[in-house]
Design a protein around this motif. Structure first.
Motif, PDB file in Angstrom:
ATOM      1  N   SER A  36       0.845  -1.190   0.000  1.00 33.80           N
ATOM      2  CA  SER A  36       0.000   0.000   0.000  1.00 33.80           C
ATOM      3  C   SER A  36       0.880   1.240   0.000  1.00 33.80           C
ATOM      4  CB  SER A  36      -0.907   0.040   1.238  1.00 33.80           C
ATOM      5  OG  SER A  36      -1.747  -1.085   1.308  1.00 33.80           O
ATOM      6  N   VAL A  37       0.524   2.219  -0.831  1.00 28.28           N
ATOM      7  CA  VAL A  37       1.198   3.515  -0.827  1.00 28.28           C
ATOM      8  C   VAL A  37       0.252   4.537  -0.215  1.00 28.28           C
ATOM      9  CG1 VAL A  37       2.212   5.362  -2.210  1.00 28.28           C
ATOM     10  CG2 VAL A  37       2.642   2.981  -2.819  1.00 28.28           C
ATOM     11  N   VAL A  38       0.736   5.278   0.778  1.00 28.31           N
ATOM     12  CA  VAL A  38      -0.071   6.268   1.489  1.00 28.31           C
ATOM     13  C   VAL A  38       0.521   7.655   1.276  1.00 28.31           C
ATOM     14  CG1 VAL A  38      -0.878   7.063   3.743  1.00 28.31           C
ATOM     15  CG2 VAL A  38      -0.799   4.611   3.236  1.00 28.31           C
ATOM     16  N   VAL A 124       4.251   2.100   2.065  1.00 29.60           N
ATOM     17  CA  VAL A 124       5.178   3.128   1.598  1.00 29.60           C
ATOM     18  C   VAL A 124       4.503   4.479   1.799  1.00 29.60           C
ATOM     19  CG1 VAL A 124       6.553   4.005  -0.319  1.00 29.60           C
ATOM     20  CG2 VAL A 124       6.070   1.545  -0.151  1.00 29.60           C
ATOM     21  N   PHE A 125       5.149   5.362   2.540  1.00 28.80           N
ATOM     22  CA  PHE A 125       4.623   6.701   2.775  1.00 28.80           C
ATOM     23  C   PHE A 125       5.368   7.686   1.876  1.00 28.80           C
ATOM     24  CE2 PHE A 125       3.936   4.434   6.800  1.00 28.80           C
ATOM     25  CZ  PHE A 125       2.572   4.620   6.937  1.00 28.80           C
ATOM     26  N   VAL A 138       9.640   4.774  -4.839  1.00 30.38           N
ATOM     27  CA  VAL A 138       8.868   3.682  -4.251  1.00 30.38           C
ATOM     28  C   VAL A 138       9.593   2.353  -4.445  1.00 30.38           C
ATOM     29  CG1 VAL A 138       6.679   2.422  -4.354  1.00 30.38           C
ATOM     30  CG2 VAL A 138       6.695   4.917  -4.577  1.00 30.38           C
ATOM     31  N   VAL A 139      10.128   2.146  -5.643  1.00 29.11           N
ATOM     32  CA  VAL A 139      10.861   0.910  -5.931  1.00 29.11           C
ATOM     33  C   VAL A 139      12.039   0.762  -4.978  1.00 29.11           C
ATOM     34  CG1 VAL A 139      12.197  -0.336  -7.675  1.00 29.11           C
ATOM     35  CG2 VAL A 139      10.144   0.933  -8.350  1.00 29.11           C
ATOM     36  N   GLY A 140      12.813   1.831  -4.820  1.00 28.38           N
ATOM     37  CA  GLY A 140      13.985   1.775  -3.958  1.00 28.38           C
ATOM     38  C   GLY A 140      13.640   1.487  -2.513  1.00 28.38           C
ATOM     39  N   LEU A 141      12.566   2.094  -2.012  1.00 35.20           N
ATOM     40  CA  LEU A 141      12.168   1.871  -0.628  1.00 35.20           C
ATOM     41  C   LEU A 141      11.685   0.448  -0.393  1.00 35.20           C
ATOM     42  CD1 LEU A 141      10.324   5.248   0.033  1.00 35.20           C
ATOM     43  CD2 LEU A 141      12.437   4.484   1.127  1.00 35.20           C
ATOM     44  N   TYR A 203       9.307   6.885   3.231  1.00 38.67           N
ATOM     45  CA  TYR A 203       9.821   5.722   3.934  1.00 38.67           C
ATOM     46  C   TYR A 203       8.825   4.583   3.801  1.00 38.67           C
ATOM     47  CZ  TYR A 203       7.242   8.462   7.463  1.00 38.67           C
ATOM     48  OH  TYR A 203       6.329   9.247   8.123  1.00 38.67           O
ATOM     49  N   ALA A 204       9.309   3.381   4.114  1.00 41.51           N
ATOM     50  CA  ALA A 204       8.467   2.194   3.975  1.00 41.51           C
ATOM     51  C   ALA A 204       8.742   1.261   5.141  1.00 41.51           C
ATOM     52  CB  ALA A 204       8.757   1.481   2.651  1.00 41.51           C
ATOM     53  N   GLY A 205       7.744   0.468   5.488  1.00 39.84           N
ATOM     54  CA  GLY A 205       7.921  -0.443   6.603  1.00 39.84           C
ATOM     55  C   GLY A 205       6.947  -1.597   6.565  1.00 39.84           C
ATOM     56  N   ARG A 206       7.220  -2.574   7.398  1.00 36.28           N
ATOM     57  CA  ARG A 206       6.335  -3.726   7.532  1.00 36.28           C
ATOM     58  C   ARG A 206       5.212  -3.377   8.507  1.00 36.28           C
ATOM     59  NH1 ARG A 206       9.002  -7.762   4.976  1.00 36.28           N
ATOM     60  NH2 ARG A 206      11.288  -7.553   4.894  1.00 36.28           N
ATOM     61  N   ARG A 207       4.008  -3.724   8.132  1.00 37.58           N
ATOM     62  CA  ARG A 207       2.857  -3.424   8.971  1.00 37.58           C
ATOM     63  C   ARG A 207       3.028  -4.005  10.372  1.00 37.58           C
ATOM     64  NH1 ARG A 207      -2.324  -1.782   8.393  1.00 37.58           N
ATOM     65  NH2 ARG A 207      -2.063  -1.610   6.124  1.00 37.58           N
ATOM     66  N   GLU A 208       3.589  -5.190  10.458  1.00 40.69           N
ATOM     67  CA  GLU A 208       3.725  -5.844  11.757  1.00 40.69           C
ATOM     68  C   GLU A 208       4.564  -5.015  12.727  1.00 40.69           C
ATOM     69  OE1 GLU A 208       7.158  -9.069  11.290  1.00 40.69           O
ATOM     70  OE2 GLU A 208       5.721  -9.144   9.634  1.00 40.69           O
ATOM     71  N   LEU A 209       5.497  -4.210  12.205  1.00 37.57           N
ATOM     72  CA  LEU A 209       6.278  -3.308  13.053  1.00 37.57           C
ATOM     73  C   LEU A 209       5.554  -1.991  13.277  1.00 37.57           C
ATOM     74  CD1 LEU A 209       9.986  -3.677  11.837  1.00 37.57           C
ATOM     75  CD2 LEU A 209       8.958  -4.562  13.927  1.00 37.57           C
TER      76      LEU A 209
END
Length: 320
Positions: A36-38, A124-125, A138-141, A203-209
């Motif tokens: 998901s991109v926000v 991805v924000f 987005v690709v890089g993140l 920045y981008a991250g795993r939802r679980e974190l």
């Protein structure tokens, strides 16, 4: 430079061109992941449509790396919501997401509501005021997250051209970073000193974190996430990706002052009780060979009041 920061810089700093979207689609499929991109937005009708359209065209339709694009509108008074929707985003209002919890002003609120309004395993924000947006951001993140299961959170690093009355200076943006955020991180969380752009909005991250840490409602959200995530997952779970150049609308000094105030409040709420702060300040220069870290000793010495010095000097030798 601290040895742990030097190791982290070498091990967890990447360049966006390392990955291509098509290759990451394969990695994404192998892991059964969704993305998901926000985009948090407040009165960004000038830029949000182009960003959304680029992501939709390049990373949804042409290459299915992204599963949903969501714009979280923080009560815009212009045509931000209408333009974003026409460009292909799903637009939600901060007031309609988790309504039982009400709404707070600020960027962090929109990001937190975006976390609730999306379903992707990876988020991805992206700031919605970017100019000449490149989908490789987005690709890089996503690259480290989709190719290394030990990476949980990735920040963008970049050069920030600064527009002045004399034209565009190749670098010099990020005034709050250099004057507030970097000194604070170096002093109280020196393990995070290697982040070149700790306040980057990409920045981008795993939802679980991300669902295990708080989101500060205002501009302190980026610093708060860094500090809280390193405490939760450890430094090696964090990474950064060089995406080249980022251009966006620059704010007036008064607005930057308010931003700095929120960042300071975020840091003070998390300040560790570890005694004296670190004296070293790590800054970064762009060179022909890449990024170079330069360390400075910013420790200070406090002299006593002059009256006490004069009084001490006036005492005869041998007397206390």
């Amino acid at each position: 430079m601290r040895p742990d920061v030097r190791r982290w810089l070498h091990h967890r700093t990447y360049t966006a061109d390392t990955w291509q979207a098509a290759d990451l689609v394969t990695a994404k499929g192998a892991r059964g992941a969704t993305v998901s991109v926000v985009l948090p937005a407040l009165d960004e009708e000038r830029t949000v449509g182009s960003i959304v359209a680029t992501i939709r065209q390049e990373l949804v339709e042409r290459c299915p790396l992204v599963d949903e694009v969501v714009v979280v509108d923080s009560g815009s008074s212009d045509r931000t919501a209408e333009i974003a929707s026409a460009a292909g985003a799903r637009v939600v209002s901060v007031d309609t997401v988790l309504p039982r919890h009400g709404s707070r002003p600020g960027k962090g609120e929109a990001l937190w509501k975006g976390l609730a309004a999306t379903s992707g395993d990876l988020l991805v924000f992206v700031d919605s005021d970017l100019i000449a947006f490149d989908p490789q951001f987005v690709v890089g993140l996503l690259g480290p997250l989709l190719t290394d299961p030990t990476v949980g959170y990735v920040k963008a690093l970049y050069d920030r051209p600064l527009t002045t009355t004399d034209g565009i200076v190749p670098s010099g943006g990020g005034r709050v970073t250099e004057l507030v955020a970097r000194p604070l991180l170096n002093a109280f969380w020196p393990e995070l000193a290697g982040f070149v752009q700790p306040l980057s909005g990409e920045y981008a991250g795993r939802r679980e974190l991300l669902e295990q840490v708080p989101f500060v409602s205002g501009y302190g959200v980026e610093l708060g996430l860094l500090v809280d995530l390193v405490a939760l997952a450890g430094l090696d779970a964090l990474a950064q990706v060089d995406v080249g150049t980022r251009q966006h609308t620059h704010q007036a000094d008064a607005a930057l002052g308010r931003m700095a105030g929120q960042i300071l409040q975020t840091a003070l709420a998390r300040r560790p009780d570890t005694g004296r702060p670190e004296r070293e300040l790590l800054q970064f220069l762009r060179t022909a060979d890449g990024l170079e870290g330069v360390s400075w000793d910013v420790g200070v010495v406090e002299r006593p009041p002059m009256r006490s010095v004069r009084a001490a000097d006036a005492r005869p030798w041998g007397r206390t």
